[in-house]
Scaffold this active site. Sequence first.
Site, PDB file in Angstrom:
ATOM      1  N   HIS A  63       0.823  -1.205   0.000  1.00 12.53           N
ATOM      2  CA  HIS A  63       0.000   0.000   0.000  1.00 12.53           C
ATOM      3  C   HIS A  63       0.859   1.258   0.000  1.00 12.53           C
ATOM      4  O   HIS A  63       2.014   1.252   0.396  1.00 12.53           O
ATOM      5  CB  HIS A  63      -0.973   0.000   1.183  1.00 12.53           C
ATOM      6  CG  HIS A  63      -0.456   0.635   2.433  1.00 12.53           C
ATOM      7  ND1 HIS A  63      -0.501   2.002   2.654  1.00 12.53           N
ATOM      8  CD2 HIS A  63       0.099   0.093   3.533  1.00 12.53           C
ATOM      9  CE1 HIS A  63       0.018   2.256   3.851  1.00 12.53           C
ATOM     10  NE2 HIS A  63       0.392   1.119   4.396  1.00 12.53           N
ATOM     11  N   CYS A  64       0.246   2.334  -0.475  1.00 14.38           N
ATOM     12  CA  CYS A  64       0.839   3.671  -0.433  1.00 14.38           C
ATOM     13  C   CYS A  64      -0.253   4.608   0.082  1.00 14.38           C
ATOM     14  O   CYS A  64      -1.169   4.171   0.769  1.00 14.38           O
ATOM     15  CB  CYS A  64       1.363   4.076  -1.808  1.00 14.38           C
ATOM     16  SG  CYS A  64       0.097   4.166  -3.093  1.00 14.38           S
ATOM     17  N   ARG A  65      -0.181   5.885  -0.241  1.00 13.69           N
ATOM     18  CA  ARG A  65      -1.186   6.822   0.253  1.00 13.69           C
ATOM     19  C   ARG A  65      -2.513   6.679  -0.479  1.00 13.69           C
ATOM     20  O   ARG A  65      -3.559   6.516   0.114  1.00 13.69           O
ATOM     21  CB  ARG A  65      -0.679   8.268   0.155  1.00 13.69           C
ATOM     22  CG  ARG A  65      -1.669   9.287   0.757  1.00 13.69           C
ATOM     23  CD  ARG A  65      -1.229  10.715   0.559  1.00 13.69           C
ATOM     24  NE  ARG A  65      -1.108  11.091  -0.839  1.00 13.69           N
ATOM     25  CZ  ARG A  65      -2.128  11.379  -1.648  1.00 13.69           C
ATOM     26  NH1 ARG A  65      -3.358  11.353  -1.214  1.00 13.69           N
ATOM     27  NH2 ARG A  65      -1.910  11.707  -2.894  1.00 13.69           N
ATOM     28  N   GLY A  67      -2.894   4.724  -3.603  1.00  8.10           N
ATOM     29  CA  GLY A  67      -2.938   3.571  -4.498  1.00  8.10           C
ATOM     30  C   GLY A  67      -2.234   3.809  -5.814  1.00  8.10           C
ATOM     31  O   GLY A  67      -1.914   2.864  -6.529  1.00  8.10           O
ATOM     32  N   ILE A  94      -3.923   4.054   1.788  1.00  5.11           N
ATOM     33  CA  ILE A  94      -4.304   4.359   3.166  1.00  5.11           C
ATOM     34  C   ILE A  94      -5.522   5.296   3.207  1.00  5.11           C
ATOM     35  O   ILE A  94      -6.317   5.241   4.143  1.00  5.11           O
ATOM     36  CB  ILE A  94      -3.104   4.934   3.959  1.00  5.11           C
ATOM     37  CG1 ILE A  94      -3.383   4.891   5.477  1.00  5.11           C
ATOM     38  CG2 ILE A  94      -2.739   6.322   3.498  1.00  5.11           C
ATOM     39  CD1 ILE A  94      -2.167   5.227   6.328  1.00  5.11           C
TER      40      ILE A  94
END
Length: 104
Positions: A63-65, A67, A94
């Site tokens: 995951h990142c902030r 997507g 997230i």
Amino acid sequence: MTAVKPISPERAAELMREGAVLVDIRERDEHARERIEGARHHALTVLDRENPVRPGDDVLIFHCRSGARTMQNATQLAGSVPAGVETYLLDGGIEAWKKAGLPV
């Protein structure tokens, strides 16, 4: 190379309860400001030097902030995971996790 598939925050949380590992590919400062409890930090910038997979990992969810970073780097992420390890991308990152009412 393992294929990576998008996964909803709700399904990701379910898989984590079953032992899946959430891997945060954001940079150290981003992870320090806000993170999903239990997520393993492994910045994308070190992916070529260090492998995010540890012994016993059967399912990884990157995951990142938002997507976008995971989607843009899906090929690189897939290449870092050995065959046999299920691999997913947290759809919406997230931000989607929080919108789903899941804790950070």
